[in-house]
Design a protein around this motif. Structure first.
Motif, PDB file in Angstrom:
ATOM      1  N   VAL A 168      -1.835   7.519  41.389  1.00  0.00           N
ATOM      2  CA  VAL A 168      -0.626   6.868  41.972  1.00  0.00           C
ATOM      3  C   VAL A 168      -1.319   5.500  42.941  1.00  0.00           C
ATOM      4  CG1 VAL A 168       1.418   7.323  43.465  1.00  0.00           C
ATOM      5  CG2 VAL A 168       0.246   8.938  43.121  1.00  0.00           C
ATOM      6  N   GLY A 169      -0.108   4.772  41.737  1.00  0.00           N
ATOM      7  CA  GLY A 169      -0.113   3.308  42.701  1.00  0.00           C
ATOM      8  C   GLY A 169       1.370   2.561  42.789  1.00  0.00           C
ATOM      9  N   PRO A 170       1.555   1.135  42.530  1.00  0.00           N
ATOM     10  CA  PRO A 170       2.658   0.690  43.161  1.00  0.00           C
ATOM     11  C   PRO A 170       4.182   1.001  41.737  1.00  0.00           C
ATOM     12  CG  PRO A 170       1.407  -0.876  43.771  1.00  0.00           C
ATOM     13  CD  PRO A 170       0.292   0.590  43.255  1.00  0.00           C
ATOM     14  N   ARG A 171       4.511   2.286  41.600  1.00  0.00           N
ATOM     15  CA  ARG A 171       5.394   2.297  40.207  1.00  0.00           C
ATOM     16  C   ARG A 171       5.354   2.671  39.237  1.00  0.00           C
ATOM     17  NH1 ARG A 171       6.274  -3.131  42.117  1.00  0.00           N
ATOM     18  NH2 ARG A 171       4.835  -4.029  40.205  1.00  0.00           N
TER      19      ARG A 171
ATOM     20  N   TRP B 125      11.895   1.566  38.692  1.00  0.00           N
ATOM     21  CA  TRP B 125      11.168   2.449  39.800  1.00  0.00           C
ATOM     22  C   TRP B 125      12.145   3.680  40.018  1.00  0.00           C
ATOM     23  CZ3 TRP B 125       7.223   5.157  38.148  1.00  0.00           C
ATOM     24  CH2 TRP B 125       6.390   5.962  39.024  1.00  0.00           C
ATOM     25  N   GLN B 126      13.505   2.734  41.133  1.00  0.00           N
ATOM     26  CA  GLN B 126      14.313   3.725  41.490  1.00  0.00           C
ATOM     27  C   GLN B 126      14.944   4.731  40.714  1.00  0.00           C
ATOM     28  OE1 GLN B 126      13.727   4.830  44.849  1.00  0.00           O
ATOM     29  NE2 GLN B 126      12.137   3.359  45.135  1.00  0.00           N
ATOM     30  N   ILE B 127      15.269   4.166  39.760  1.00  0.00           N
ATOM     31  CA  ILE B 127      15.959   4.554  38.429  1.00  0.00           C
ATOM     32  C   ILE B 127      15.431   6.098  37.683  1.00  0.00           C
ATOM     33  CG2 ILE B 127      17.286   4.705  36.307  1.00  0.00           C
ATOM     34  CD1 ILE B 127      18.401   1.217  36.906  1.00  0.00           C
ATOM     35  N   LEU B 128      13.889   5.180  37.592  1.00  0.00           N
ATOM     36  CA  LEU B 128      13.181   6.348  36.828  1.00  0.00           C
ATOM     37  C   LEU B 128      12.869   7.560  37.408  1.00  0.00           C
ATOM     38  CD1 LEU B 128      11.735   7.131  34.016  1.00  0.00           C
ATOM     39  CD2 LEU B 128      10.088   5.715  34.802  1.00  0.00           C
ATOM     40  N   VAL B 129      12.520   7.302  38.601  1.00  0.00           N
ATOM     41  CA  VAL B 129      11.673   9.074  39.688  1.00  0.00           C
ATOM     42  C   VAL B 129      13.129   9.208  40.120  1.00  0.00           C
ATOM     43  CG1 VAL B 129       9.744   7.155  40.269  1.00  0.00           C
ATOM     44  CG2 VAL B 129      11.683   7.317  42.066  1.00  0.00           C
ATOM     45  N   GLY B 130      14.488   8.876  40.264  1.00  0.00           N
ATOM     46  CA  GLY B 130      15.615   9.735  40.378  1.00  0.00           C
ATOM     47  C   GLY B 130      16.047  10.621  39.460  1.00  0.00           C
ATOM     48  N   GLY B 131      15.645   9.956  38.370  1.00  0.00           N
ATOM     49  CA  GLY B 131      16.951  10.583  37.272  1.00  0.00           C
ATOM     50  C   GLY B 131      15.519  11.962  36.630  1.00  0.00           C
ATOM     51  N   LEU B 132      14.526  11.984  37.277  1.00  0.00           N
ATOM     52  CA  LEU B 132      13.633  12.580  36.853  1.00  0.00           C
ATOM     53  C   LEU B 132      13.937  13.712  38.380  1.00  0.00           C
ATOM     54  CD1 LEU B 132      10.404  11.027  35.412  1.00  0.00           C
ATOM     55  CD2 LEU B 132      12.336  11.993  33.705  1.00  0.00           C
ATOM     56  N   GLY B 133      13.839  13.307  39.410  1.00  0.00           N
ATOM     57  CA  GLY B 133      14.389  13.691  40.524  1.00  0.00           C
ATOM     58  C   GLY B 133      12.533  14.273  41.531  1.00  0.00           C
ATOM     59  N   ILE B 134      12.017  13.283  40.718  1.00  0.00           N
ATOM     60  CA  ILE B 134      10.980  13.173  41.437  1.00  0.00           C
ATOM     61  C   ILE B 134      10.370  12.045  42.618  1.00  0.00           C
ATOM     62  CG2 ILE B 134       9.682  14.190  39.732  1.00  0.00           C
ATOM     63  CD1 ILE B 134       8.661  11.500  38.402  1.00  0.00           C
ATOM     64  N   ASP B 135       9.015  13.032  43.367  1.00  0.00           N
ATOM     65  CA  ASP B 135       8.645  12.083  44.421  1.00  0.00           C
ATOM     66  C   ASP B 135       7.854  10.692  43.767  1.00  0.00           C
ATOM     67  OD1 ASP B 135       7.406  10.476  46.609  1.00  0.00           O
ATOM     68  OD2 ASP B 135       6.902  12.349  48.055  1.00  0.00           O
TER      69      ASP B 135
ATOM     70  N   GLY C 176      -3.514  16.111  27.298  1.00  0.00           N
ATOM     71  CA  GLY C 176      -3.521  14.580  26.427  1.00  0.00           C
ATOM     72  C   GLY C 176      -3.066  14.210  28.092  1.00  0.00           C
ATOM     73  N   THR C 177      -3.140  12.490  27.862  1.00  0.00           N
ATOM     74  CA  THR C 177      -2.683  11.989  29.534  1.00  0.00           C
ATOM     75  C   THR C 177      -1.389  11.463  28.864  1.00  0.00           C
ATOM     76  OG1 THR C 177      -3.315   9.846  28.141  1.00  0.00           O
ATOM     77  CG2 THR C 177      -4.982  11.442  29.385  1.00  0.00           C
ATOM     78  N   ALA C 178      -0.728  11.245  30.794  1.00  0.00           N
ATOM     79  CA  ALA C 178       0.545  10.281  30.512  1.00  0.00           C
ATOM     80  C   ALA C 178       0.935   9.393  31.320  1.00  0.00           C
ATOM     81  CB  ALA C 178       1.650  11.320  30.605  1.00  0.00           C
ATOM     82  N   PHE C 179       1.974   8.538  31.381  1.00  0.00           N
ATOM     83  CA  PHE C 179       1.513   7.530  32.067  1.00  0.00           C
ATOM     84  C   PHE C 179       3.822   7.454  32.775  1.00  0.00           C
ATOM     85  CE2 PHE C 179      -2.157   6.646  30.820  1.00  0.00           C
ATOM     86  CZ  PHE C 179      -2.619   6.097  32.313  1.00  0.00           C
ATOM     87  N   LEU C 180       3.968   7.297  34.158  1.00  0.00           N
ATOM     88  CA  LEU C 180       5.436   6.441  33.989  1.00  0.00           C
ATOM     89  C   LEU C 180       5.429   4.831  35.055  1.00  0.00           C
ATOM     90  CD1 LEU C 180       6.630  10.378  35.828  1.00  0.00           C
ATOM     91  CD2 LEU C 180       6.495   9.458  33.282  1.00  0.00           C
ATOM     92  N   THR C 181       5.673   4.214  34.686  1.00  0.00           N
ATOM     93  CA  THR C 181       5.903   2.798  35.261  1.00  0.00           C
ATOM     94  C   THR C 181       6.859   2.419  35.191  1.00  0.00           C
ATOM     95  OG1 THR C 181       5.295   1.488  33.093  1.00  0.00           O
ATOM     96  CG2 THR C 181       3.525   2.797  34.332  1.00  0.00           C
ATOM     97  N   SER C 182       6.764   1.247  35.728  1.00  0.00           N
ATOM     98  CA  SER C 182       7.482   0.402  35.714  1.00  0.00           C
ATOM     99  C   SER C 182       7.954  -0.975  36.067  1.00  0.00           C
ATOM    100  CB  SER C 182       9.224   0.413  36.670  1.00  0.00           C
ATOM    101  OG  SER C 182      10.530  -0.345  36.950  1.00  0.00           O
ATOM    102  N   GLU C 183       7.052  -1.662  35.417  1.00  0.00           N
ATOM    103  CA  GLU C 183       6.400  -2.954  35.418  1.00  0.00           C
ATOM    104  C   GLU C 183       6.938  -4.007  35.134  1.00  0.00           C
ATOM    105  OE1 GLU C 183       1.907  -2.656  32.829  1.00  0.00           O
ATOM    106  OE2 GLU C 183       3.882  -0.920  32.008  1.00  0.00           O
ATOM    107  N   ASP C 184       6.740  -5.558  36.022  1.00  0.00           N
ATOM    108  CA  ASP C 184       7.193  -6.753  35.863  1.00  0.00           C
ATOM    109  C   ASP C 184       6.740  -7.427  34.019  1.00  0.00           C
ATOM    110  OD1 ASP C 184       8.022  -9.518  35.798  1.00  0.00           O
ATOM    111  OD2 ASP C 184       6.700  -9.773  37.837  1.00  0.00           O
ATOM    112  N   GLY C 185       7.785  -7.592  33.607  1.00  0.00           N
ATOM    113  CA  GLY C 185       7.997  -8.372  32.065  1.00  0.00           C
ATOM    114  C   GLY C 185       8.134  -9.579  31.997  1.00  0.00           C
ATOM    115  N   GLY C 186       8.050 -10.806  33.418  1.00  0.00           N
ATOM    116  CA  GLY C 186       7.934 -11.454  32.908  1.00  0.00           C
ATOM    117  C   GLY C 186       9.066 -12.098  33.264  1.00  0.00           C
ATOM    118  N   GLY C 187      10.434 -11.832  33.906  1.00  0.00           N
ATOM    119  CA  GLY C 187      12.053 -11.924  33.356  1.00  0.00           C
ATOM    120  C   GLY C 187      12.710 -10.919  33.022  1.00  0.00           C
TER     121      GLY C 187
END
Length: 257
Positions: A193-196, A157-167, A208-219
């Protein structure tokens, strides 16, 4: 047959009459507008295919095990095929709303994908609600770029939002505009807004709709910029921007990925 192992049971309240909601959860164009692209033969025993990416191995074949319009549809892997099944039940109410219930059995007791699937379904069912509230009867074209990184979900999540320069946690109602190196843009109102996770009702590059996410993929961690857009303008934008977002995400892969 009784369920064995762990089961996902979730529900969401949505706007719309039962026929409209049925089309959204039981037909290919409907499901494609809030989940992943689907083709479905609308009958008991019909073929069903879900596309999780452009690669051949990402095309998941299944079956319509039960087709009971407009109240119940059941998808599974096919006759004699074990694994997960997905039952959708629609309960109409008098105020032009429905409850949509998902029953998703077939997980092993220690299945590492279980928690990730719970989080994923919550996200997609929220998108179903947005689709029915704002775009009922329309069909979206999706752009679903995702990467899998060997980092924690918080690090992704930090890599994603940092790269986009957003809160990392904007306020619901805020305007958010982001760009992938000025070649792919995404802009609209924050609706959840939720965790990640950030959900948007977008107007750029199309409604339309859009989502920015960082999710646990099991490993591993799945980092996504997913977009569902409508009309000819949306279809053109999805085709154009999907590879741009994929390239942008690939360029930010952590060292050693």
């Amino acid at each position: 047959m009784a369920d064995t192992g762990r089961v996902i049971d979730l529900s969401v309240e949505v706007v719309g009459d039962i026929e409209t909601v049925w089309r959204a959860v039981a037909t290919g164009p409907g499901i494609s507008s809030w989940y992943v692209p689907h083709t479905i033969e609308e009958r008991t025993g019909g073929a069903a295919t879900a596309s999780f990416g452009p690669e051949p191995e990402m095309q998941i074949a299944g079956r319509v095990a039960a087709w009971e319009p407009p109240h119940r549809v059941l998808f599974d892997g096919g006759e004699g095929v074990g694994g997960l099944s997905f039952e959708w039940i629609i309960e109409p109410h008098d105020d032009n709303t429905c409850t949509v219930r998902l029953h998703n059995p077939g997980f092993g007791d220690d299945d590492p994908q279980y928690e990730a699937m719970v989080d994923g379904w919550k996200l997609f069912m929220a998108n179903l609600g947005l689709h029915l509230e704002h775009f009922a009867g329309q069909t979206a074209t999706s752009a679903l770029p995702m990467v899998m990184w060997p980092v924690t979900p918080d690090e992704g999540w930090q890599i994603l939002v940092g790269g986009l320069g957003i809160d990392e946690q904007p306020k619901v109602g805020d305007r958010l505009d982001v760009a992938a190196d000025d070649v792919a843009k995404l802009g609209g109102k924050v609706v959840d807004v939720g965790p990640r996770r950030i959900a948007l009702l977008v107007d750029d590059p199309a409604p339309g709709t859009a989502f920015l996410t960082s999710e646990d993929g099991g490993g591993f961690t799945m980092v996504s910029v997913w977009l569902y857009v409508y009309g000819p303008e949306g279809a053109a934008a999805a085709e154009r921007d999907d590879p741009r977002w994929r390239a942008w995400l690939d360029d930010r892969a952590p060292a050693g990925d």
